[in-house]
Enzyme design. Structure first.
Site, short mmCIF file in Angstrom:
data_model
loop_
_atom_site.label_atom_id
_atom_site.label_comp_id
_atom_site.label_asym_id
_atom_site.label_seq_id
_atom_site.Cartn_x
_atom_site.Cartn_y
_atom_site.Cartn_z
NE ARG A 1 72.20 59.66 -6.32
CZ ARG A 1 71.18 59.45 -7.12
NH1 ARG A 1 71.39 59.24 -8.41
NH2 ARG A 1 69.94 59.42 -6.66
CE LYS B 1 48.90 64.74 -11.49
NZ LYS B 1 48.94 64.02 -12.78
N GLY C 1 63.07 63.23 -4.32
CA GLY C 1 63.70 64.30 -5.10
C GLY C 1 63.25 65.71 -4.77
N GLY D 1 63.19 56.76 -5.50
CA GLY D 1 62.22 55.66 -5.58
C GLY D 1 62.35 54.64 -4.47
#
Length: 396
Positions: free
Chosen positions: A37, A197, A354, A377
């Site tokens: 980053r 999921k 991720g 996110g």
């Protein structure tokens, strides 16, 4: 990209440029352990300093509740200094006298990191008085933190409404890649969605069936779809209570003209551990005491055949339990296939999230994808079709 002002549009000479960056890097014993980053923000910093601007970096670190020296950005500023190859100053606060006096000492072309914005409750509340306290420190605002763009915080959204606002180089690259992948793609578009999921990716799946031509579903969530179609999945991870939801998604895809690709074979085992005894079976032959831990070679071949006709690939999530051999095989095979086609100029490939980044790195394929987002996110919310506050605030 015409909807966003970039650094090419800005007069930066002798300006105090407040730059929202992502410095939320992994640390161990006070040292940065992954500088990815930090490297990502170097082009923006250099553009500002080369044009004679003063680069004033704003960022959060961790989730402090008030001032917490263990969450200070001081060691990150020192690591950035090493990457930048020049002195980086540090201020002990991001507002007030400590910040303003430190900035006033900067010469044109110099760089400073201000202390963790989340030391102040006003940051996450996007409080007007905190936005004002930040805004008075700068002349121009630049957002180079796509990873935080899904949050309407003071330093990501509020400031962009108070000062002339521009996209930094990293933000610019991310928005360009994402626009090419889903907003204005070269078709056919194939999406790979994996992970454990269905429940965590309902909005994602609902948006993608309206936007892509082929949707390949892998990982644990594929088991839920297989079960919804009447297949026995044994002891596999499976959300049986979402069978109706899975069938609804299949119906929505059919109505939208989106082809769904599910596994046709699977690698199954009785134990969830690396190198567990396993076998490859048709998805119609999973034993009651077996778990599906990866897609099988026939499924990989089907995906390869679908890739033959694709021009754009969007990827989020692995095909199986890629952290454990040999249940990484499908993820590795398809990732390398997409990478090879991208290298040959046959595909535009964009991936993010991720687990996805870890899986592509594990396959040695990340470097050959057109773009790999580390935004987590924010990348997911973009895939879900949601407006991102930090991006919306930059629109011209």
């Amino acid at each position: 990209m015409t909807a966003f002002r970039t650094l090419d549009d800005a007069d930066l000479a002798d300006k105090r440029v407040l730059v929202r960056v992502d410095l939320n890097v992994p640390m161990e014993s006070g040292r940065v352990t992954d500088e990815t980053r930090l490297k990502a923000i170097l082009p923006t910093i250099r553009t500002i300093t080369d044009k004679g601007g003063k680069a004033v970096l704003l960022a959060h670190f961790g989730r402090p509740k008030g001032r917490d020296e263990s969450q200070s950005l001081a060691p990150v500023a020192k690591a950035l200094e090493g990457q930048l190859g020049r002195k980086v100053a540090f201020a002990s606060d991001c507002v007030g006298e400590a910040a303003s006096s430190a900035i006033s000492r900067l010469a044109a072309g110099e760089v400073i990191v201000l202390e963790n914005t989340r030391f102040h409750a006003g940051e996450e509340k996007n409080a007007p008085d905190f936005v004002e306290a930040l805004a008075c420190l700068g002349d121009i605002y630049v957002n180079d933190a796509f990873s935080a763009a899904h949050r309407a915080h003071a330093s990501t959204e509020g400031l962009a409404r108070k000062l002339p606002a521009y996209a930094g180089r990293s933000m610019e690259s991310e928005l360009a890649a994402l626009t090419k992948a889903l907003e204005a793609p070269v078709r056919p578009v194939l999406a790979v969605v994996g992970g454990s999921k269905v429940s965590s990716k309902l909005e994602l799946l609902g948006n993608l069936v309206k936007k892509v031509d082929i949707l390949v579903i892998g990982g644990g969530m594929a088991n839920t779809f297989l079960a919804a179609l009447g297949k026995k999945v044994g002891k596999s991870l499976c959300e049986h209570d979402l069978a109706d939801t899975a069938r609804e998604i299949l119906e929505k895809a059919k109505a939208a003209g989106c082809e769904i690709v599910l596994p046709v074979d699977a690698v199954v085992a009785r134990e969830f551990k690396a190198n567990a005894a396993n076998r490859v079976v048709s998805v119609d032959q999973v034993g009651d005491d077996e778990m599906i831990l990866d897609a099988g070679p026939e499924t990989v071949a089907v995906v390869a055949q679908k890739l033959d006709g694709a021009r754009t690939v969007v990827w989020n999530g692995p095909f199986g339990a890629f952290e454990m051999t040999p249940f990484d095989a499908a993820t590795v095979a398809v990732a390398r296939d997409v990478a090879e086609r991208t290298r040959a100029g046959k595909l535009l490939s964009v991936a993010g999230g991720g687990d996805t980044v870890a899986a592509l790195n594990h396959a040695g394929a990340a470097g050959d994808f057109s773009y790999v987002s580390t935004a987590g996110g924010a990348f997911l919310e973009w895939l879900e079709g949601k407006a991102l506050p930090g991006v919306e605030a930059l629109r011209v």
